[in-house]
Design a protein around this motif. Structure first.
Motif, mmCIF file in Angstrom:
data_model
loop_
_atom_site.group_PDB
_atom_site.id
_atom_site.type_symbol
_atom_site.label_atom_id
_atom_site.label_comp_id
_atom_site.label_asym_id
_atom_site.label_seq_id
_atom_site.Cartn_x
_atom_site.Cartn_y
_atom_site.Cartn_z
ATOM 1 N N GLU A 18 15.816 14.863 15.619
ATOM 2 C CA GLU A 18 16.000 15.000 14.169
ATOM 3 C C GLU A 18 14.690 15.555 13.622
ATOM 4 O O GLU A 18 13.665 14.872 13.621
ATOM 5 N N LEU A 19 14.713 16.812 13.183
ATOM 6 C CA LEU A 19 13.484 17.493 12.771
ATOM 7 C C LEU A 19 13.552 17.848 11.288
ATOM 8 O O LEU A 19 14.547 18.435 10.841
ATOM 9 N N TYR A 20 12.517 17.522 10.557
ATOM 10 C CA TYR A 20 12.489 17.811 9.118
ATOM 11 C C TYR A 20 12.272 19.303 8.880
ATOM 12 O O TYR A 20 11.192 19.841 9.126
ATOM 13 N N GLU A 21 13.312 19.986 8.403
ATOM 14 C CA GLU A 21 13.192 21.415 8.125
ATOM 15 C C GLU A 21 13.384 21.683 6.631
ATOM 16 O O GLU A 21 14.484 21.610 6.115
ATOM 17 N N HIS A 22 12.281 21.963 5.950
ATOM 18 C CA HIS A 22 12.359 22.281 4.527
ATOM 19 C C HIS A 22 13.090 23.619 4.365
ATOM 20 O O HIS A 22 13.795 23.865 3.396
ATOM 21 N N PHE A 23 12.871 24.496 5.345
ATOM 22 C CA PHE A 23 13.555 25.787 5.433
ATOM 23 C C PHE A 23 14.169 25.865 6.825
ATOM 24 O O PHE A 23 13.618 25.301 7.776
ATOM 25 N N THR B 49 0.844 -1.188 0.000
ATOM 26 C CA THR B 49 0.000 0.000 0.000
ATOM 27 C C THR B 49 0.875 1.231 0.000
ATOM 28 O O THR B 49 2.092 1.150 0.119
ATOM 29 N N LYS B 50 0.252 2.405 -0.144
ATOM 30 C CA LYS B 50 1.028 3.613 -0.414
ATOM 31 C C LYS B 50 0.476 4.838 0.309
ATOM 32 O O LYS B 50 -0.726 4.963 0.506
ATOM 33 N N VAL B 51 1.387 5.728 0.654
ATOM 34 C CA VAL B 51 1.017 7.025 1.218
ATOM 35 C C VAL B 51 1.558 8.086 0.267
ATOM 36 O O VAL B 51 2.677 7.958 -0.240
ATOM 37 N N GLU B 52 0.797 9.127 0.028
ATOM 38 C CA GLU B 52 1.191 10.153 -0.951
ATOM 39 C C GLU B 52 1.916 11.307 -0.243
ATOM 40 O O GLU B 52 1.774 12.463 -0.618
ATOM 41 N N MET B 53 2.651 11.022 0.823
ATOM 42 C CA MET B 53 3.317 12.080 1.582
ATOM 43 C C MET B 53 4.734 11.611 1.888
ATOM 44 O O MET B 53 5.339 10.906 1.102
ATOM 45 N N ASP B 54 5.264 12.023 3.019
ATOM 46 C CA ASP B 54 6.614 11.591 3.394
ATOM 47 C C ASP B 54 6.571 10.169 3.955
ATOM 48 O O ASP B 54 5.551 9.730 4.497
ATOM 49 N N GLY B 55 7.701 9.490 3.869
ATOM 50 C CA GLY B 55 7.826 8.156 4.437
ATOM 51 C C GLY B 55 7.584 8.121 5.941
ATOM 52 O O GLY B 55 7.227 7.080 6.500
ATOM 53 N N ALA B 56 7.763 9.259 6.613
ATOM 54 C CA ALA B 56 7.472 9.309 8.049
ATOM 55 C C ALA B 56 5.987 9.044 8.296
ATOM 56 O O ALA B 56 5.614 8.479 9.326
ATOM 57 N N TYR B 57 5.139 9.462 7.364
ATOM 58 C CA TYR B 57 3.705 9.180 7.481
ATOM 59 C C TYR B 57 3.429 7.728 7.085
ATOM 60 O O TYR B 57 2.574 7.062 7.673
ATOM 61 N N LEU C 228 12.413 14.461 -1.129
ATOM 62 C CA LEU C 228 10.971 14.546 -0.923
ATOM 63 C C LEU C 228 10.407 13.137 -0.820
ATOM 64 O O LEU C 228 10.830 12.247 -1.554
ATOM 65 N N CYS C 229 9.491 12.930 0.070
ATOM 66 C CA CYS C 229 8.883 11.616 0.357
ATOM 67 C C CYS C 229 9.807 10.707 1.180
ATOM 68 O O CYS C 229 9.390 9.625 1.576
ATOM 69 N N ALA C 230 11.044 11.114 1.403
ATOM 70 C CA ALA C 230 11.949 10.266 2.189
ATOM 71 C C ALA C 230 12.641 11.028 3.318
ATOM 72 O O ALA C 230 13.135 10.416 4.262
ATOM 73 N N ALA C 231 12.678 12.350 3.235
ATOM 74 C CA ALA C 231 13.504 13.116 4.178
ATOM 75 C C ALA C 231 13.018 12.990 5.627
ATOM 76 O O ALA C 231 13.824 13.027 6.557
ATOM 77 N N GLY C 232 11.716 12.845 5.836
ATOM 78 C CA GLY C 232 11.203 12.615 7.197
ATOM 79 C C GLY C 232 11.576 11.224 7.677
ATOM 80 O O GLY C 232 11.997 11.037 8.820
ATOM 81 N N LEU C 233 11.441 10.258 6.787
ATOM 82 C CA LEU C 233 11.841 8.886 7.124
ATOM 83 C C LEU C 233 13.345 8.838 7.419
ATOM 84 O O LEU C 233 13.800 8.088 8.283
ATOM 85 N N MET C 234 14.111 9.666 6.718
ATOM 86 C CA MET C 234 15.555 9.739 6.982
ATOM 87 C C MET C 234 15.827 10.354 8.355
ATOM 88 O O MET C 234 16.846 10.047 8.981
ATOM 89 N N ARG C 235 14.927 11.214 8.848
ATOM 90 C CA ARG C 235 15.081 11.731 10.208
ATOM 91 C C ARG C 235 14.903 10.576 11.202
ATOM 92 O O ARG C 235 15.590 10.478 12.206
ATOM 93 N N VAL C 236 13.942 9.691 10.908
ATOM 94 C CA VAL C 236 13.743 8.513 11.754
ATOM 95 C C VAL C 236 15.021 7.654 11.732
ATOM 96 O O VAL C 236 15.507 7.215 12.770
#
Ligand SMILES: [Zn+2]
Lengths: 156, 383
Positions: free
Chosen positions: B281-286, B79-87, B330-338
């Motif tokens: 580890e916090l996802y900061e786009h900016f 199955t799939k999520v259309e957001m970051d891997g953290a979700y 994108l779609c992985a950077a939050g998962l990379m924080r994990v």
């Protein structure tokens, strides 16, 4: 590594959407066509929405179509701004010599804000809280672009 | 099977790149295969695969349909999520907690080098109101957010630049960071004098999207302890989202992260985040989004996060890896924080290891001005 396009997709399929804006936005665009900005008020929290809403998310309540509509006039307050030389919408990011100023503008009498260009202005003159006037496009067509942008009130 | 706890038993991400020398299939395969290898497991051990991709970023609809083979999900539950891997990880966690799955791969990937990201983001705006005006995209939204934050609290651009300096210097100590982000000589002056993208945001305050892929493996408690001697447990998670229109929101803070943190901390028994958390580890786009999140999480009062001691040896280290600046896939950077939080807990962070890291948090965000937030609390230990 040499760059070459194996497949550069430029709209092989056209899928133009004829979105139905709904009865609330219909009233809003009808207003713009007459050079009026209208909003609607949530009956439970009194928040005034521009653009108008059918549902107040905070209250989880429907705002009735025959509820309170307000003709808000054409003045606003600058809440926030940014200046950029990059096009917001180009397929490839494209830079221009011209700086565009984009504002987050609270139409007076509303509790929300809309995003439009600030016209004929210099970035260094922008101040949060300053008063703005709507600039209408020459031709009114009942679309979001009936508002060309905003300009500093009292300015040229 | 009654499951109370979910463990992270494997992880891998490929080194991010501004122009990856491999295709999508290969990058995804390497991430998933790398995670399986890290746990000494095989594809047959997977019972479910949850992906995070974005149809707009892939230029095709239902973009997980072409990732079946490289992600190991061929003839599997998928199955799939259309957001970051953290979700996607929250989704994967639910599959484990259902009691039906013994090993779930969660992966996220994208290749920003293939498409004009900032322009594509216009497609996320309201098609009948904002889109025709062509004034709002991810960049102008981020600029509004930075100015809202500075204006509300009297924070200066040099405070925001300092976050970028810290993260770029940290990235220089992270061998898996995007090469362009590794700047051991980064300076506040250099960040402030880099090109203005959309004022007040400059190039070096921006975690420019790049190419990459990441994967973690989740397993129920008993299974996790059979797979590895050093599982990392998800002891809390919270998720929340704000309204769609930017004009309805107070951009100087993140209410969605406040909610997410409250939920995650309650589950994990975190009372005082500043004392109870060893590393974040916090996802900061900016750059400014790191400060806004740190405040939402409770590391400091509103408007005070720039004063935190957040270096690798600091009181509360934030983004020792370099954060999203070290590779905003994108779609992985939050998962990379994990993944980075897991590395810290397991003592595998090498050059950017925080000494004695026990309990870590990792966040993902998505949407204009981070409309959505997710936060995990992660801990090691055998029980
Ligand atoms: Zn209401």
């Amino acid at each position: 590594m040499a760059q070459k396009w194996i497949e550069k997709t430029e709209g092989i399929v056209r899928a133009d959407f004829a979105y139905w804006v709904g009865k609330y936005m219909d009233k809003f665009y009808d207003g713009l066509e007459k050079q009026k900005i209208v909003g609607n008020k949530c009956p439970s929290c009194n928040k005034v929405y521009v653009p108008p809403r059918k549902v107040c998310g905070d209250c989880a309540a429907t705002i009735p179509l025959d509820g309170e509509w307000l003709d808000l006039g054409t003045k606003g307050t600058l809440l926030n701004f940014t200046a950029t030389r990059y096009s917001v919408s180009e397929r490839r990011k494209k830079k221009s010599e011209k700086t565009t100023i984009i504002g987050l503008i609270q139409v007076d009498g509303s509790d929300t804000a809309v995003i439009y260009p600030i016209l004929d202005a210099q970035e260094q003159d922008m101040k949060i809280g300053m008063k703005l006037d709507v600039v209408w496009n020459k031709k009114q067509q009942g679309t979001p672009n009936d508002i060309k942008g905003f300009k500093v009130a009292g300015g040229a | 099977m009654n499951v109370d706890k979910v463990g992270i038993v494997g992880y891998y991400h490929i080194k991010p790149s501004m122009d990856l020398d491999m295709g999508r299939y290969e990058s995804i395969f390497r991430a998933v295969r790398g995670a399986l290898d890290s746990a000494k497991l095989e594809r047959k051990d997977l019972t479910s695969v949850v992906s995070a991709t974005n149809d707009f970023y892939d230029g095709r609809t239902i973009s997980n349909c072409f990732t079946v083979e490289p992600s190991g999900s061929y003839l599997k539950d998928e199955t799939k999520v259309e957001m970051d891997g953290a979700y996607a990880m929250l989704y994967g966690m639910m599959r484990v907690l259902s009691g039906n799955h013994k090993l779930v791969a969660v992966w996220g990937a994208s290749m920003a080098s293939c498409f004009p990201y900032e322009s594509v983001s216009l497609m996320a705006t309201d098609p009948t109101f904002e889109r025709p005006v062509e004034a709002l995209n991810v960049m102008t939204a981020g600029a509004f957010q930075m100015r809202a934050y500075m204006n509300k609290f009297g924070v200066g651009p040099e405070d925001i630049a300092s976050v970028a300096v810290k993260n770029r210097k940290n990235a220089a100590m992270n061998e898996m960071a995007l090469p362009e982000s590794q700047e051991k000589d980064a300076s506040v002056k250099g960040v402030l004098e880099s090109e203005v993208l959309s004022s007040p945001v400059t190039e070096k305050m921006y975690a420019r999207p790049c190419d990459g892929a990441a994967c973690v493996l989740l397993a129920p408690e008993q299974q996790a302890m059979r797979i590895t001697d050093t599982p990392v447990w998800i002891t809390g998670v919270g998720y929340s989202q704000e309204t769609y229109y930017l004009g309805d929101r107070d951009l100087s803070k993140s209410k969605s992260m406040e909610n997410a943190a409250r939920m995650a901390f309650k589950a994990a028994g975190v009372n005082d985040p500043r004392k109870d958390i060893s590393v974040a580890e916090l996802y900061e786009h900016f750059a400014h989004e790191e400060l806004i999140q740190a405040e939402a999480i409770g590391f400091s009062k509103a408007g005070q996060a720039a004063k935190l001691s957040s270096g690798i040896g600091g009181e509360i280290p934030i983004n020792p890896s370099g954060g999203a600046m070290s590779g905003n896939v994108l779609c992985a950077a939050g998962l990379m924080r994990v993944i980075e939080a897991v590395k810290q807990i397991k003592g595998e962070a090498k050059g950017h290891q925080v000494q004695g890291a026990e309990r870590a948090i990792a966040s993902g965000q998505w949407g204009f001005c981070a409309q959505n937030s997710i936060l995990y609390v992660l801990e090691g230990g055998r029980k």
